[in-house]
Design a protein around this motif. Structure first.
Motif, PDB file in Angstrom:
ATOM      1  N   GLY A  57     -18.770 -20.812  46.049  1.00 20.37           N
ATOM      2  CA  GLY A  57     -19.297 -20.011  47.150  1.00 20.37           C
ATOM      3  C   GLY A  57     -19.486 -20.845  48.410  1.00 20.37           C
ATOM      4  N   GLU A  58     -20.551 -20.535  49.157  1.00 18.35           N
ATOM      5  CA  GLU A  58     -20.834 -21.249  50.401  1.00 18.35           C
ATOM      6  C   GLU A  58     -21.240 -22.693  50.109  1.00 18.35           C
ATOM      7  N   LEU A  59     -20.924 -23.571  51.048  1.00 12.05           N
ATOM      8  CA  LEU A  59     -21.279 -24.976  50.897  1.00 12.05           C
ATOM      9  C   LEU A  59     -22.799 -25.129  50.885  1.00 12.05           C
ATOM     10  N   ALA A  60     -23.329 -25.697  49.814  1.00 12.90           N
ATOM     11  CA  ALA A  60     -24.774 -25.867  49.658  1.00 12.90           C
ATOM     12  C   ALA A  60     -25.098 -27.358  49.623  1.00 12.90           C
ATOM     13  N   VAL A  61     -26.107 -27.769  50.395  1.00 13.49           N
ATOM     14  CA  VAL A  61     -26.477 -29.177  50.525  1.00 13.49           C
ATOM     15  C   VAL A  61     -27.938 -29.335  50.119  1.00 13.49           C
ATOM     16  N   THR A  98     -30.240 -26.028  50.587  1.00 10.58           N
ATOM     17  CA  THR A  98     -30.726 -25.372  49.380  1.00 10.58           C
ATOM     18  C   THR A  98     -31.834 -26.221  48.778  1.00 10.58           C
ATOM     19  N   ASP A  99     -32.851 -25.552  48.250  1.00  9.85           N
ATOM     20  CA  ASP A  99     -33.937 -26.252  47.564  1.00  9.85           C
ATOM     21  C   ASP A  99     -33.661 -26.415  46.082  1.00  9.85           C
ATOM     22  N   LEU A 113     -23.286 -30.782  47.695  1.00  9.58           N
ATOM     23  CA  LEU A 113     -23.452 -32.095  48.300  1.00  9.58           C
ATOM     24  C   LEU A 113     -24.917 -32.502  48.260  1.00  9.58           C
ATOM     25  N   PHE A 114     -25.142 -33.815  48.212  1.00 13.32           N
ATOM     26  CA  PHE A 114     -26.494 -34.369  48.208  1.00 13.32           C
ATOM     27  C   PHE A 114     -26.599 -35.370  49.355  1.00 13.32           C
ATOM     28  N   ARG A 127     -21.483 -39.842  43.216  1.00 14.21           N
ATOM     29  CA  ARG A 127     -20.591 -38.684  43.310  1.00 14.21           C
ATOM     30  C   ARG A 127     -21.285 -37.510  43.999  1.00 14.21           C
ATOM     31  N   ASN A 128     -20.541 -36.861  44.883  1.00 13.94           N
ATOM     32  CA  ASN A 128     -21.009 -35.698  45.639  1.00 13.94           C
ATOM     33  C   ASN A 128     -22.167 -36.026  46.575  1.00 13.94           C
ATOM     34  N   HIS A 129     -22.348 -37.304  46.877  1.00 11.86           N
ATOM     35  CA  HIS A 129     -23.362 -37.718  47.839  1.00 11.86           C
ATOM     36  C   HIS A 129     -22.690 -38.104  49.160  1.00 11.86           C
ATOM     37  N   VAL A 130     -23.392 -37.851  50.269  1.00 13.07           N
ATOM     38  CA  VAL A 130     -22.937 -38.262  51.593  1.00 13.07           C
ATOM     39  C   VAL A 130     -23.937 -39.278  52.128  1.00 13.07           C
TER      40      VAL A 130
END
Length: 727
Positions: free
Chosen positions: A84-88, A115-116, A123-124, A158-161
């Protein structure tokens, strides 16, 4: 005999080795599966449930790249988390943070991406400040490696910015000097070099000041038609130079190009605590020449501005020059320009080689006036769309990452490098450019679909109980339009809608549908009026209040004008905003003046794409403000369209009344209620705060049908009934 024994011994040895090898392989496989089951159980939360965990373990290879240096999206990124939509998910803040990083986290937490729930996150983003990794800096955060290992979802990165502006320290300023192992995390960093950059995985950022605004940002200094092309100075630079060390070679040689006429390149040695002890024989002369020129004056009066490397490859000057509308001339070999994977920098900058410094004057003199003007305009576009605030820089980073996720829609170069930019172009809306309202004129095409509009009538007061009711008359009027495709009734009344037999009849070619607005929960804060309904099949939407007194001619004229301006709101009732010095806040008025900045959506035409932007793109804070007042959705739509287009709406004809008078004895129109205007003023200031600036644009343009008030024969008039409507 001896040979036979030796042969048998050799065969037995080979058989034994084969059994040992294959038996050990199976044992290792069983052991690996057992340990994999344990690891998968520990990652059950990361993978999103036991069923997905088991399926992923059986069918999908584990992500095990050879090294983080070889990372790609298919090897170091868990795409299955991105549905779905990009959730961070932003970790709770931990330890001290610089003002810049607090702005980064604030922009993310207030955005539509936030997102909480970490189980929903794609992404984190770290709550640990990693922007400045120079140990000599006061913003340097210690013990980052230990803090990373305590993060519950780190998973090797992984999946972290990881955001970073400064790495390394004196004297090398190495890009490897983060002081911690980022693992498989995506590095969004400034001053990235081509050799250390992982293409289609990392993100190159611009270097921005600590004072860079979180939202909004200052507009570009150059207008669209900034004539003449040649300004007072052809090429300019004013900045510090380094007497020795990395980055000193280029800046120490700039004095060779300075001629005090059209080439002004001045430097100073006055920086650092020990500059007097380190200065060379040219420092005094350079300092005197440096003091003769004002930096801002040079920016505004120069055609080209030099952007040499500093200690690191990037510099603050790059964004300063972009904002000023001065064409950047880059002297920073191997620098990976910000967002270069999507931005075509050849349209906005010139590259020069640090080793060929003396050729720079010839390079800038060879650029023609037409190209200079085009490049100057492109600098303004890129500045305003992607770099004028920290919020835009962060959102651009997220949008680039989203497009790299396998299976996601991608925007082409036109969307990224032309107005209004990719940040307001939802790729899930359509896969063709002609479905959007922005590029139709450039492509020489008309909006797709039927040459018609959909009338959307918002109904919350009552029902068409008799032919004299406002809603009944409105439906009959609109159904006579030459361009009507469908009439939709958005039923927002507490009572159920009346049976179809009590609604007015419409022509066979004009279906009338009733949509129950109660399916859109008020707690969501998203207006039912601006939902992207599937029944809206036309590009144009005529939005109407149920008590609007619009005629068929007025609807046809509004649609005809809108076809020439498909990216704007085109309608009849207008309002304006103003700055109230006494209150120190924005004000809202309906006074009858020639100036306006809002066209109310109670009788207006606009493109259906804005339904998608309103519902899916605006941050939750704006939806919450509308839900609390149940009043300001039309103002928010005007702010949204003005923010996207940077243009005002268009008002049609000078008509004071567009609503029917109340039908019930003693009924009072909300337009005469003082609380109504107080709420709308409050909304206006809330919207300006969330956008970071006031997006509304004032205008005095009014479009009327030609000859509609001239004393000529009615047979010569195209919109005859407009003249009969009272002003």
């Amino acid at each position: 005999m001896q040979a036979k024994k030796r042969y048998l011994l050799l065969v037995a040895s080979c058989a034994f080795l084969a059994c040992a090898y294959f038996g050990g392989y199976r044992a290792r496989g069983a052991g690996g599966r057992a340990s994999g089951e344990g690891a998968a159980g520990a990652r059950a939360f990361w993978r999103g449930g036991a069923e997905e965990e088991e399926r992923g373990r059986r069918r999908r290879p584990s992500l095990r790249p050879l090294s983080p240096a070889s990372c790609r999206m298919d090897t170091c990124f868990e795409a299955s988390k991105c549905r779905g939509e990009l959730a961070v998910y932003v970790y709770p803040s931990e330890g001290p943070a610089s003002p810049s990083y607090r702005k980064v986290l604030s922009a993310l937490r207030q955005s539509r991406y936030a997102t909480d729930d970490p189980s929903r996150a794609c992404l984190f983003v770290l709550g640990i400040d990693t922007l400045d990794r120079d140990p000599l800096s006061p913003d340097f955060v210690h013990n980052v490696p230990q803090r990373l290992q305590r993060l519950p979802f780190w998973n090797g990165g992984r999946n972290h910015v990881v955001f970073n502006l400064y790495s390394g320290t004196w004297p090398e300023y190495s890009e490897e000097g983060l002081g911690f192992d980022a693992g498989y995390a995506i590095l969004a960093r400034a001053s990235a070099s081509v050799s250390r950059f992982r293409p289609l995985f990392d993100i190159s950022l611009p270097l921005f000041h600590k004072q860079h605004p979180e939202k909004g940002g200052e507009p570009g200094a150059a207008v669209d038609n900034n004539f003449p092309a040649d300004k007072r100075y052809l090429l300019a630079f004013k900045g510090k130079r380094y007497v020795h060390g990395i980055g000193s070679e280029t800046r120490n040689s700039l004095w060779h190009l300075h001629n005090e006429r059209d080439l002004v390149l001045v430097t100073t040695c006055r920086h650092g605590k020990s500059w007097r002890n380190m200065k060379d024989e040219r420092c005094d002369e350079d300092n005197r020449e440096y003091d003769r020129y004002e930096y801002e004056v040079l920016l505004q009066n120069s055609t080209f501005c030099l952007v040499p490397r500093g200690r690191r490859l990037g510099s603050f000057r790059f964004l300063e020059v972009l904002q000023a509308g001065c064409v950047p001339v880059l002297l920073s070999n191997s620098w990976r320009l910000p967002f270069s994977s999507v931005i075509d920098w050849n349209k906005a900058v010139l590259w020069a080689d640090e080793r060929l410094l003396l050729q720079v004057p010839e390079l800038v003199r060879s650029v023609g006036a037409a190209r200079i003007l085009a490049m100057r305009q492109q600098t303004q576009l890129l500045w305003e769309q992607y770099f004028s605030s920290i919020e835009k820089i962060v959102f651009t980073t997220l949008e680039i990452i989203a497009e790299r996720i396998p299976g996601r829609a991608r925007r082409d170069a036109l969307a990224w490098n032309s107005a209004p930019g990719a940040l307001v172009t939802l790729p899930q809306y359509a896969d063709t450019r002609d479905a959007y309202p922005f590029w139709l004129e450039a492509m020489g095409t008309s909006p797709p679909g039927p040459n018609a509009f959909t009338a959307l009538i918002y109904c919350q007061l009552g029902a068409p109980t008799h032919p004299t009711s406002p809603l009944y008359r409105l439906i009959k009027n609109i159904s006579r339009s030459r361009y009507i495709h469908r009439i939709l009734i958005m039923w927002a009344n507490d009572r159920p809608p009346p049976p179809r037999s009590r609604w007015p009849s419409t022509p066979y070619s004009v279906p009338l549908d009733i949509i129950d607005a109660s399916v859109y929960s008020p707690g969501m804060g998203i207006s039912a009026r601006f939902q992207p309904h599937a029944l809206i099949e036309t590009a144009a939407v005529l939005q109407l209040d149920e008590d609007a007194s619009l005629t068929a001619d007025e609807a046809d004229f509004a649609y005809t004008v809108w076809k020439d301006f498909p990216d704007r709101i085109v309608g009849y009732p207008a309002r304006t905003h103003f700055w109230d010095d006494a209150k120190g806040a924005w004000g809202y008025t309906s006074r009858w003046t020639n100036e306006y900045s809002i066209v109310l959506t109670g009788a207006a035409v606009y493109h259906r794409y804005y339904h998608d932007l309103y519902t899916r793109w605006l941050p939750p804070l704006l939806h919450k403000a509308v839900a609390q007042t149940n009043n300001c959705e039309d103002i928010l739509m005007n702010c949204l369209v003005a923010h996207v287009t940077r243009r005002p709406p268009l008002k049609l004809t000078q008509r004071k009344q567009y609503k029917e008078p109340p039908q019930t004895a003693g009924a009072r129109s909300p337009w005469n209620d003082p609380d109504h205007f107080i709420q709308r003023q409050s909304c206006l200031n809330t919207f300006a705060a969330v956008f970071g600036y006031m997006p509304l644009v004032r205008s005095r343009v009014r479009l009327d049908p030609m000859l509609f008030k001239d004393p000529v024969s009615n047979l010569r008039k195209k919109y005859r009934q407009i003249e009969l409507v009272g002003s």
